[in-house]
Design a protein around this motif. Structure first.
Motif, PDB file in Angstrom:
ATOM      1  N   ALA A 350       0.837  -1.198   0.000  1.00 13.40           N
ATOM      2  CA  ALA A 350       0.000   0.000   0.000  1.00 13.40           C
ATOM      3  C   ALA A 350       0.873   1.251   0.000  1.00 13.40           C
ATOM      4  O   ALA A 350       1.922   1.294   0.651  1.00 13.40           O
ATOM      5  CB  ALA A 350      -0.914   0.006   1.220  1.00 13.40           C
ATOM      6  N   PRO A 351       0.473   2.308  -0.723  1.00 14.33           N
ATOM      7  CA  PRO A 351       1.224   3.572  -0.665  1.00 14.33           C
ATOM      8  C   PRO A 351       1.065   4.242   0.691  1.00 14.33           C
ATOM      9  O   PRO A 351       0.168   3.915   1.475  1.00 14.33           O
ATOM     10  CB  PRO A 351       0.586   4.403  -1.787  1.00 14.33           C
ATOM     11  N   GLU A 352       1.929   5.205   0.947  1.00 13.27           N
ATOM     12  CA  GLU A 352       1.893   5.863   2.256  1.00 13.27           C
ATOM     13  C   GLU A 352       0.658   6.738   2.415  1.00 13.27           C
ATOM     14  O   GLU A 352       0.039   6.749   3.477  1.00 13.27           O
ATOM     15  CB  GLU A 352       3.159   6.700   2.439  1.00 13.27           C
ATOM     16  N   ASP A 353       0.299   7.501   1.390  1.00 12.73           N
ATOM     17  CA  ASP A 353      -0.861   8.389   1.428  1.00 12.73           C
ATOM     18  C   ASP A 353      -1.819   8.015   0.314  1.00 12.73           C
ATOM     19  O   ASP A 353      -1.408   7.854  -0.838  1.00 12.73           O
ATOM     20  CB  ASP A 353      -0.456   9.861   1.282  1.00 12.73           C
ATOM     21  N   ILE A 354      -3.097   7.915   0.666  1.00 13.96           N
ATOM     22  CA  ILE A 354      -4.147   7.631  -0.310  1.00 13.96           C
ATOM     23  C   ILE A 354      -5.161   8.760  -0.222  1.00 13.96           C
ATOM     24  O   ILE A 354      -5.754   8.989   0.837  1.00 13.96           O
ATOM     25  CB  ILE A 354      -4.826   6.268  -0.033  1.00 13.96           C
ATOM     26  N   TRP A 355      -5.360   9.497  -1.350  1.00 10.82           N
ATOM     27  CA  TRP A 355      -6.238  10.659  -1.379  1.00 10.82           C
ATOM     28  C   TRP A 355      -7.501  10.328  -2.173  1.00 10.82           C
ATOM     29  O   TRP A 355      -7.479   9.527  -3.097  1.00 10.82           O
ATOM     30  CB  TRP A 355      -5.543  11.860  -2.010  1.00 10.82           C
ATOM     31  N   TYR A 356      -8.573  10.971  -1.784  1.00 11.17           N
ATOM     32  CA  TYR A 356      -9.801  10.863  -2.571  1.00 11.17           C
ATOM     33  C   TYR A 356      -9.630  11.635  -3.873  1.00 11.17           C
ATOM     34  O   TYR A 356      -8.837  12.574  -3.952  1.00 11.17           O
ATOM     35  CB  TYR A 356     -10.986  11.394  -1.764  1.00 11.17           C
ATOM     36  N   ASP A 357     -10.378  11.252  -4.906  1.00  5.68           N
ATOM     37  CA  ASP A 357     -10.189  11.859  -6.221  1.00  5.68           C
ATOM     38  C   ASP A 357     -10.456  13.362  -6.214  1.00  5.68           C
ATOM     39  O   ASP A 357      -9.790  14.120  -6.926  1.00  5.68           O
ATOM     40  CB  ASP A 357     -11.105  11.171  -7.246  1.00  5.68           C
ATOM     41  N   GLN A 358     -11.409  13.823  -5.423  1.00 10.45           N
ATOM     42  CA  GLN A 358     -11.779  15.229  -5.426  1.00 10.45           C
ATOM     43  C   GLN A 358     -10.900  16.096  -4.527  1.00 10.45           C
ATOM     44  O   GLN A 358     -11.011  17.322  -4.555  1.00 10.45           O
ATOM     45  CB  GLN A 358     -13.238  15.383  -4.987  1.00 10.45           C
ATOM     46  N   VAL A 359     -10.027  15.469  -3.723  1.00  7.20           N
ATOM     47  CA  VAL A 359      -9.182  16.217  -2.795  1.00  7.20           C
ATOM     48  C   VAL A 359      -7.907  16.638  -3.507  1.00  7.20           C
ATOM     49  O   VAL A 359      -7.297  15.855  -4.250  1.00  7.20           O
ATOM     50  CB  VAL A 359      -8.865  15.369  -1.551  1.00  7.20           C
ATOM     51  N   HIS A 360      -7.501  17.891  -3.263  1.00  8.11           N
ATOM     52  CA  HIS A 360      -6.255  18.392  -3.847  1.00  8.11           C
ATOM     53  C   HIS A 360      -5.069  17.915  -3.022  1.00  8.11           C
ATOM     54  O   HIS A 360      -5.007  18.133  -1.810  1.00  8.11           O
ATOM     55  CB  HIS A 360      -6.271  19.920  -3.891  1.00  8.11           C
ATOM     56  N   ASN A 361      -4.135  17.246  -3.678  1.00 13.04           N
ATOM     57  CA  ASN A 361      -2.922  16.773  -3.038  1.00 13.04           C
ATOM     58  C   ASN A 361      -1.847  17.836  -3.177  1.00 13.04           C
ATOM     59  O   ASN A 361      -1.420  18.160  -4.294  1.00 13.04           O
ATOM     60  CB  ASN A 361      -2.472  15.450  -3.680  1.00 13.04           C
TER      61      ASN A 361
END
Length: 372
Positions: A350-361
């Protein structure tokens, strides 16, 4: 006169009975107490912490006890930001069992124990600001699974058809067993899990049963899913109507005498000359179990087992325990199969950070320059 009344009542209760000792008694049960918060565990709970008496324990004995604990459970370690033990002998199940039934929307999965560690804003790609609460899953392991036929709780939970479901006992935050009682440590005897500070039971379907020793991480849920969070609200003690119910109160001047923060008239008179149930009055505020439903998971950090959930109204104080479940709202239940019965993958996948599609990384590049 009193004896005559008692004899008449006794004759009325002797209805159609052949023996003179058989008396028909009609019990009337009413609520004869106030809704006060529970300050102590029920008497049938096993006592967890033992009395600390070190008068007869020498320094050599203390060091010997530490060595035994370290040889049995491993040395203290910091795993995913949580102070725990290595637990080399722990029963781990990195590979999913092969006889798992497929997931259906009617299946109840196990939940997680987490700590509310604070609040933090996130920004969507359209510029909208979202308030979120950070929940850290603290060293969860399955302690025991009770099948449906054997699960008979002392207090029946509000679950329909309880005989169809089993119970998964989950422990969180491993601790030194020398600080606990012998009866409490006996719960973990056959599980292979080190005794933990906190325990929680989750009603699950037989298809979602988990083996003892299975670790539960934040990967149990996915980004974009909706969860229900249950916690105990902050205890404010006895408060008035202004703080407890948000009353405006009376003016500070203009002839007001000693009624600045009082509730005022409660509307009693005539046939309704009583206090109506549900009247907003002073009383104990907080220290109640509350559940907030339908919170979206915006972000997940697998390194420290932290999830960002929607809103800032999660019940409980900072560093307080909360319980996370799959949402029961029909329109927000997952349409795709979640990790069932849990995530068995290793940490490296698993990657360290998983963001929702609508959230700005903010780690991504937002301004790019092209050569002329």
């Amino acid at each position: 006169m009193l004896r005559t009344v008692i004899c008449d009542l006794a004759r009325l209760r002797l209805s159609g009975s052949t023996s003179p000792a058989a008396v028909l008694v009609t019990q009337v049960r009413e609520k004869g107490h106030l809704s006060r918060p529970r300050l102590r565990n029920p008497y049938w709970f096993i006592r967890k912490e033992r009395t600390q008496t070190d008068d007869l324990v020498t320094g050599e004995n203390r060091s010997f006890i530490k060595e035994v604990v370290h040889d049995t459970y491993g040395k203290p370690a910091l795993i995913k930001g949580i102070q725990t033990y290595e637990q080399k002998q722990l029963i781990k199940t990195p590979v999913a069992p092969t006889d798992i039934e497929p997931w259906t929307p009617a299946v109840r999965r196990c939940g997680l124990i987490a700590r509310k560690i604070g609040q933090y804003p996130l920004w969507l790609k359209n510029g909208e600001r979202v308030r979120t609460t950070l929940l850290q899953v603290v060293d969860n392991h399955v302690v025991k699974y009770i099948p449906p036929g054997e699960y008979t709780p002392a207090q029946r939970p509000r679950v329909k058809h309880l005989d169809r479901y089993g119970c998964v006992l989950v422990g969180a935050e491993s601790t030194n067993p020398a600080l606990l009682t012998k009866e409490y440590c006996g719960i973990f005897r056959d599980s292979g899990v080190m005794p933990t500070k906190n325990l929680a039971r989750f009603i699950v379907s037989p298809q979602a049963a988990l083996a003892p020793g299975t670790p539960l991480n934040v990967g149990h849920f996915r980004v974009g899913e909706f969860v229900d969070v249950r916690g105990k609200t902050v205890d404010h003690g006895f408060q008035g109507v202004v703080k407890r119910h948000g009353f405006k109160g009376m003016p500070a001047s203009h002839g007001v005498t000693k009624t600045h923060r009082r509730p005022g008239n409660i509307g009693g008179g005539g046939e309704k000359g009583r206090v109506w149930p549900g009247t907003k009055m002073p009383g104990h505020m907080g220290n109640r179990w509350r559940i907030i439903k339908g919170l979206r998971i915006w972000r997940i950090n697998t390194k420290y087992n932290v999830m960002w959930v929607q809103g800032s109204a999660v019940p409980g104080s900072t560093n307080g325990l909360v319980y996370i479940y799959d949402t029961v709202l029909p329109l927000r239940k997952p349409k795709e199969a979640p990790p069932f019965p849990t995530l068995y993958e290793t940490e490296d996948d698993a990657p360290e950070d998983i963001w929702y599609d609508q959230v700005h990384n903010f780690k991504d590049e937002t301004i790019t320059y092209k050569p002329e």
